[in-house]
Design a protein around this motif. Structure first.
Motif, PDB file in Angstrom:
ATOM      1  N   GLN A   4      22.457  18.820  21.509  1.00 53.81           N
ATOM      2  CA  GLN A   4      23.233  19.569  20.512  1.00 53.81           C
ATOM      3  C   GLN A   4      23.473  20.967  21.053  1.00 53.81           C
ATOM      4  O   GLN A   4      22.556  21.654  21.489  1.00 53.81           O
ATOM      5  CB  GLN A   4      22.478  19.644  19.192  1.00 53.81           C
ATOM      6  N   ASP A   8      26.898  20.497  14.445  1.00 49.25           N
ATOM      7  CA  ASP A   8      27.695  19.268  14.448  1.00 49.25           C
ATOM      8  C   ASP A   8      28.464  19.020  15.749  1.00 49.25           C
ATOM      9  O   ASP A   8      29.501  18.359  15.745  1.00 49.25           O
ATOM     10  CB  ASP A   8      28.665  19.243  13.262  1.00 49.25           C
ATOM     11  N   GLN A   9      27.981  19.557  16.870  1.00 55.31           N
ATOM     12  CA  GLN A   9      28.606  19.307  18.164  1.00 55.31           C
ATOM     13  C   GLN A   9      27.539  18.859  19.151  1.00 55.31           C
ATOM     14  O   GLN A   9      26.547  19.562  19.358  1.00 55.31           O
ATOM     15  CB  GLN A   9      29.337  20.545  18.674  1.00 55.31           C
TER      16      GLN A   9
END
Length: 78
Positions: A4, A8-9
């Protein structure tokens, strides 16, 4: 498995030209992913070289990863 780098990526693999790094959780997952990549590459005349493919763990623990029934060499650094 993934890395990560932001909310959220995530990164699951890194690929450049004919080099790739694949992030996985365990040996079985690595073997399965390599099998799938080799299977999808074959119709295009491409083949992964087991002699050139290396395995490296983040913590230096032993790994047992196969590519088409060949045990891949484990390295401590690239």
């Amino acid at each position: 498995m993934c890395v990560q780098f932001a909310d959220d990526q995530f990164v699951t693999d890194l690929m450049f030209a004919d080099d790739s790094a694949i992030f996985v959780q365990d040996d079985a997952e690595a073997t399965d992913i390599l099998y799938d990549i080799a299977r999808h590459a074959r119709p295009y005349g491409l083949k992964i070289s087991a002699e050139k493919t290396k395995v490296m763990t983040t913590d230096g623990s032993p790994a047992t990863v196969y590519l088409e029934d060949v045990l891949l060499e484990q390295v401590q650094k690239i």
